[in-house]
Design an enzyme around this catalytic site. Sequence first.
Site, PDB file in Angstrom:
ATOM      1  N   GLU A 197      -0.786 -79.331  68.862  1.00 26.43           N
ATOM      2  CA  GLU A 197      -2.160 -79.298  69.390  1.00 26.43           C
ATOM      3  C   GLU A 197      -2.871 -78.069  68.834  1.00 26.43           C
ATOM      4  O   GLU A 197      -2.224 -77.135  68.350  1.00 26.43           O
ATOM      5  CB  GLU A 197      -2.122 -79.226  70.918  1.00 26.43           C
ATOM      6  CG  GLU A 197      -1.466 -80.461  71.510  1.00 26.43           C
ATOM      7  CD  GLU A 197      -1.524 -80.503  73.034  1.00 26.43           C
ATOM      8  OE1 GLU A 197      -1.965 -79.503  73.650  1.00 26.43           O
ATOM      9  OE2 GLU A 197      -1.143 -81.550  73.577  1.00 26.43           O
TER      10      GLU A 197
ATOM     11  N   SER B  34       3.871 -73.731  67.309  1.00 27.56           N
ATOM     12  CA  SER B  34       5.302 -73.398  67.424  1.00 27.56           C
ATOM     13  C   SER B  34       5.801 -73.550  68.854  1.00 27.56           C
ATOM     14  O   SER B  34       7.012 -73.625  69.082  1.00 27.56           O
ATOM     15  CB  SER B  34       5.534 -71.960  66.948  1.00 27.56           C
ATOM     16  OG  SER B  34       5.156 -71.828  65.597  1.00 27.56           O
TER      17      SER B  34
ATOM     18  N   LEU C 104      12.414 -84.372  65.584  1.00 34.51           N
ATOM     19  CA  LEU C 104      12.244 -83.317  64.578  1.00 34.51           C
ATOM     20  C   LEU C 104      13.561 -83.014  63.879  1.00 34.51           C
ATOM     21  O   LEU C 104      13.591 -82.742  62.680  1.00 34.51           O
ATOM     22  CB  LEU C 104      11.666 -82.050  65.210  1.00 34.51           C
ATOM     23  CG  LEU C 104      10.223 -82.164  65.733  1.00 34.51           C
ATOM     24  CD1 LEU C 104       9.769 -80.842  66.335  1.00 34.51           C
ATOM     25  CD2 LEU C 104       9.249 -82.587  64.641  1.00 34.51           C
TER      26      LEU C 104
ATOM     27  N   ARG D  22       9.199 -74.091  23.988  1.00 33.82           N
ATOM     28  CA  ARG D  22       8.080 -73.163  23.764  1.00 33.82           C
ATOM     29  C   ARG D  22       8.538 -71.964  22.910  1.00 33.82           C
ATOM     30  O   ARG D  22       9.471 -71.239  23.291  1.00 33.82           O
ATOM     31  CB  ARG D  22       7.564 -72.664  25.124  1.00 33.82           C
ATOM     32  CG  ARG D  22       6.514 -71.579  25.048  1.00 33.82           C
ATOM     33  CD  ARG D  22       5.187 -72.120  24.590  1.00 33.82           C
ATOM     34  NE  ARG D  22       4.154 -71.091  24.634  1.00 33.82           N
ATOM     35  CZ  ARG D  22       2.994 -71.217  24.010  1.00 33.82           C
ATOM     36  NH1 ARG D  22       2.704 -72.310  23.309  1.00 33.82           N
ATOM     37  NH2 ARG D  22       2.095 -70.257  24.082  1.00 33.82           N
TER      38      ARG D  22
ATOM     39  N   ILE E 102       7.374 -69.457  34.106  1.00 39.43           N
ATOM     40  CA  ILE E 102       7.998 -69.795  32.818  1.00 39.43           C
ATOM     41  C   ILE E 102       7.030 -70.612  31.966  1.00 39.43           C
ATOM     42  O   ILE E 102       7.018 -70.498  30.741  1.00 39.43           O
ATOM     43  CB  ILE E 102       9.339 -70.542  33.041  1.00 39.43           C
ATOM     44  CG1 ILE E 102      10.372 -69.571  33.630  1.00 39.43           C
ATOM     45  CG2 ILE E 102       9.855 -71.157  31.739  1.00 39.43           C
ATOM     46  CD1 ILE E 102      11.720 -70.189  33.936  1.00 39.43           C
TER      47      ILE E 102
ATOM     48  N   GLY F  61       3.923 -70.169  31.835  1.00 43.97           N
ATOM     49  CA  GLY F  61       2.744 -69.374  31.481  1.00 43.97           C
ATOM     50  C   GLY F  61       1.469 -70.042  31.978  1.00 43.97           C
ATOM     51  O   GLY F  61       1.448 -70.626  33.075  1.00 43.97           O
ATOM     52  N   GLY F  62       0.434 -70.015  31.158  1.00 45.66           N
ATOM     53  CA  GLY F  62      -0.850 -70.602  31.550  1.00 45.66           C
ATOM     54  C   GLY F  62      -0.742 -72.090  31.820  1.00 45.66           C
ATOM     55  O   GLY F  62      -1.384 -72.618  32.736  1.00 45.66           O
TER      56      GLY F  62
ATOM     57  N   GLU G 273       7.173 -78.803  60.819  1.00 47.79           N
ATOM     58  CA  GLU G 273       8.515 -79.136  61.342  1.00 47.79           C
ATOM     59  C   GLU G 273       9.287 -77.876  61.700  1.00 47.79           C
ATOM     60  O   GLU G 273      10.479 -77.767  61.437  1.00 47.79           O
ATOM     61  CB  GLU G 273       9.305 -79.937  60.302  1.00 47.79           C
ATOM     62  CG  GLU G 273       8.630 -81.212  59.896  1.00 47.79           C
ATOM     63  CD  GLU G 273       9.015 -82.377  60.763  1.00 47.79           C
ATOM     64  OE1 GLU G 273       9.895 -82.210  61.618  1.00 47.79           O
ATOM     65  OE2 GLU G 273       8.407 -83.440  60.599  1.00 47.79           O
TER      66      GLU G 273
HETATM   67  C1  LIG Z   1       0.090 -80.482  56.295  1.00 49.43           C
HETATM   68  C2  LIG Z   1       0.650 -80.434  57.671  1.00 49.43           C
HETATM   69  C3  LIG Z   1       1.120 -81.605  58.271  1.00 49.43           C
HETATM   70  C4  LIG Z   1       1.596 -81.592  59.589  1.00 49.43           C
HETATM   71  N1  LIG Z   1       2.008 -82.776  60.177  1.00 49.43           N
HETATM   72  C5  LIG Z   1       2.290 -82.787  61.519  1.00 49.43           C
HETATM   73  C6  LIG Z   1       2.536 -84.028  62.203  1.00 49.43           C
HETATM   74  O1  LIG Z   1       2.577 -85.098  61.579  1.00 49.43           O
HETATM   75  N2  LIG Z   1       2.727 -83.999  63.541  1.00 49.43           N
HETATM   76  C7  LIG Z   1       2.707 -82.838  64.266  1.00 49.43           C
HETATM   77  O2  LIG Z   1       2.866 -82.893  65.489  1.00 49.43           O
HETATM   78  N3  LIG Z   1       2.485 -81.632  63.643  1.00 49.43           N
HETATM   79  C8  LIG Z   1       2.273 -81.586  62.289  1.00 49.43           C
HETATM   80  N4  LIG Z   1       2.025 -80.391  61.659  1.00 49.43           N
HETATM   81  C9  LIG Z   1       1.939 -79.169  62.459  1.00 49.43           C
HETATM   82  C10 LIG Z   1       3.051 -78.162  62.196  1.00 49.43           C
HETATM   83  O3  LIG Z   1       4.256 -78.609  62.720  1.00 49.43           O
HETATM   84  C11 LIG Z   1       2.591 -76.810  62.748  1.00 49.43           C
HETATM   85  O4  LIG Z   1       1.583 -76.330  61.858  1.00 49.43           O
HETATM   86  C12 LIG Z   1       3.714 -75.818  62.893  1.00 49.43           C
HETATM   87  O5  LIG Z   1       4.588 -76.199  63.928  1.00 49.43           O
HETATM   88  C13 LIG Z   1       3.209 -74.400  63.162  1.00 49.43           C
HETATM   89  O6  LIG Z   1       2.263 -74.399  64.168  1.00 49.43           O
HETATM   90  P1  LIG Z   1       0.881 -73.619  63.951  1.00 49.43           P
HETATM   91  O7  LIG Z   1       0.304 -74.056  62.665  1.00 49.43           O
HETATM   92  O8  LIG Z   1       0.061 -73.797  65.178  1.00 49.43           O
HETATM   93  O9  LIG Z   1       1.299 -72.103  63.777  1.00 49.43           O
HETATM   94  P2  LIG Z   1       1.603 -71.046  64.956  1.00 49.43           P
HETATM   95  O10 LIG Z   1       2.576 -71.630  65.920  1.00 49.43           O
HETATM   96  O11 LIG Z   1       0.310 -70.522  65.481  1.00 49.43           O
HETATM   97  O12 LIG Z   1       2.343 -69.904  64.143  1.00 49.43           O
HETATM   98  C14 LIG Z   1       1.635 -68.945  63.350  1.00 49.43           C
HETATM   99  C15 LIG Z   1       2.640 -67.912  62.870  1.00 49.43           C
HETATM  100  O13 LIG Z   1       3.246 -67.251  63.992  1.00 49.43           O
HETATM  101  C16 LIG Z   1       4.652 -67.335  63.894  1.00 49.43           C
HETATM  102  N5  LIG Z   1       5.249 -67.442  65.237  1.00 49.43           N
HETATM  103  C17 LIG Z   1       4.939 -68.336  66.210  1.00 49.43           C
HETATM  104  N6  LIG Z   1       5.720 -68.137  67.278  1.00 49.43           N
HETATM  105  C18 LIG Z   1       6.533 -67.097  66.999  1.00 49.43           C
HETATM  106  C19 LIG Z   1       7.587 -66.404  67.685  1.00 49.43           C
HETATM  107  N7  LIG Z   1       7.986 -66.786  68.914  1.00 49.43           N
HETATM  108  N8  LIG Z   1       8.198 -65.371  67.065  1.00 49.43           N
HETATM  109  C20 LIG Z   1       7.835 -64.996  65.819  1.00 49.43           C
HETATM  110  N9  LIG Z   1       6.865 -65.596  65.110  1.00 49.43           N
HETATM  111  C21 LIG Z   1       6.228 -66.642  65.685  1.00 49.43           C
HETATM  112  C22 LIG Z   1       4.939 -68.583  63.059  1.00 49.43           C
HETATM  113  O14 LIG Z   1       6.204 -68.518  62.424  1.00 49.43           O
HETATM  114  C23 LIG Z   1       3.773 -68.549  62.061  1.00 49.43           C
HETATM  115  O15 LIG Z   1       4.112 -67.713  60.975  1.00 49.43           O
HETATM  116  C24 LIG Z   1       1.622 -80.383  60.312  1.00 49.43           C
HETATM  117  C25 LIG Z   1       1.187 -79.197  59.691  1.00 49.43           C
HETATM  118  C26 LIG Z   1       0.717 -79.215  58.395  1.00 49.43           C
HETATM  119  C27 LIG Z   1       0.235 -77.935  57.767  1.00 49.43           C
END
Ligand SMILES: Cc1cc2nc3c(=O)[nH]c(=O)nc-3n(C[C@H](O)[C@H](O)[C@H](O)COP(=O)(O)OP(=O)(O)OC[C@H]3O[C@@H](n4cnc5c(N)ncnc54)[C@H](O)[C@@H]3O)c2cc1C
Length: 392
Positions: A140, A145, A247, A276, A345, A347-348, A371
């Site tokens: 959401e 995370s 997951l 190359r 490797i 390059g451009g 994930e």
């Molecule tokens: C292209 C793409 C496709 C996706 N597809 C799906 C999908 O099909 N279905 C779905 O449900 N989701 C999907 N996602 C969502 C994805 O799983 C989330 O982006 C991911 O879980 C991270 O959540 P966030 O982006 O809100 O980052 P955040 O949770 O806000 O994290 C931001 C940073 O804080 C760090 N962090 C967070 N908590 C902690 C902690 N406790 N300790 C230390 N560091 C922490 C993280 O490692 C990260 O570096 C997709 C994302 C992308 C980019």
Amino acid sequence: MKPDLFEAPDYYNLDDLLSEEHKLVRDAARDWVKRDVSPIIEDAAQKAEFPKSIIGGLAEIGAFGPYIPEEYGGAGLDQISYGLIMQEIERGDSGVRSTASVQSSLVMYPIWKYGSEEQRQKYLPKLASGEWMGSFGLTEPDHGSNPGGMTTNFKDVGDHYLLNGAKLWISNSPFCDVAVVWAKNEEGRIHGLIVERGMEGFSTPETHNKWSLRASATGELIFQDVKVPKENLLPNKSGLGAPLGCLDSARYGIAWGAIGAAMDCYDTALRYAKERIQFGKPIGAFQLQQKKLAEMITEITKAQLLAFRLGQLKNEDKATSAQISMAKRNNVEIAIKIAREARQILGGMGITGEYSIMRHMMNLESVITYEGTHDIHLLITGLDITGLNAFK
Ligand SMILES: Cc1cc2nc3c(=O)[nH]c(=O)nc-3n(C[C@H](O)[C@H](O)[C@H](O)COP(=O)(O)OP(=O)(O)OC[C@H]3O[C@@H](n4cnc5c(N)ncnc54)[C@H](O)[C@@H]3O)c2cc1C
């Protein structure tokens, strides 16, 4: 884009450990990627369009539900075959592999494992054939995370449920026919609901301007008083463990998939380094370039062995979530590092769409985040080995 001349590296003769069926499945996927994905993928990525023309081919190579029993339309294969299919697809493009992962592990898997027999019969064959495409709504805007904090919710209003909330970053959302959505009931317990396109109040706007996974469609799932029939609730598992189980299956596939991207970058860089000429000899004759290539094949070989052993454990139903986290984290990290080195490797030429490396590199920036982020998987390993929770 240049013709696809890919030759798979197998430095430790891993093929000797594969069954004839594994090799047949792997080679069918490899041939299909060469024939139907490589010629169109760069253009699709440049245009930021999911190439719908490949859906039929993905179904044919068994990429939709590789391990789902044949009685439900799946391919009935083992976990190593599943991994090999993901490896080959991601060798072509991580976005295409994402589409397959979502369909198999995040949509078909929960319907198969947590669904009723009626739900299995209704949805799985159509998802396996690609007639219906699915998405998985867990993340959401305010809960990435930490999905347990989700606010998407449903209420029992007699003969149906009323679903409200929003999901963000959802692969396949813009074109999905069905979505497996995770939401809390009035007691705050997480359940999976199958939401179908066409239900009033359900919309799926696309997320634009991505520099990564451009050949995969990503979007939102928005629910405004959506009436979900009661028979669409997944009855056999609830709580955060239910989506996390999905997951696990998808992360396992990613651990294999990332090897594919790494192999493609390595193979491209190796060929380029031998052809190359600079300073009167192939750049592959310079020690600095050999160091890069030698380290790449070392890391690919280690990643292949990690994935293979994890596959054996999965086949025996013994793989733990923490073991899967380790493989996902390691293999994506080595892939992204290999992509960056391989790019240098070339390059451009490495920054152009003539070669696949820059596309892999940008794709892997999503793969290392979705994930479970790179950090989160490290915390999972930390918790597993110390017994101490460093998440909060
Ligand atoms: C292209 C793409 C496709 C996706 N597809 C799906 C999908 O099909 N279905 C779905 O449900 N989701 C999907 N996602 C969502 C994805 O799983 C989330 O982006 C991911 O879980 C991270 O959540 P966030 O982006 O809100 O980052 P955040 O949770 O806000 O994290 C931001 C940073 O804080 C760090 N962090 C967070 N908590 C902690 C902690 N406790 N300790 C230390 N560091 C922490 C993280 O490692 C990260 O570096 C997709 C994302 C992308 C980019």
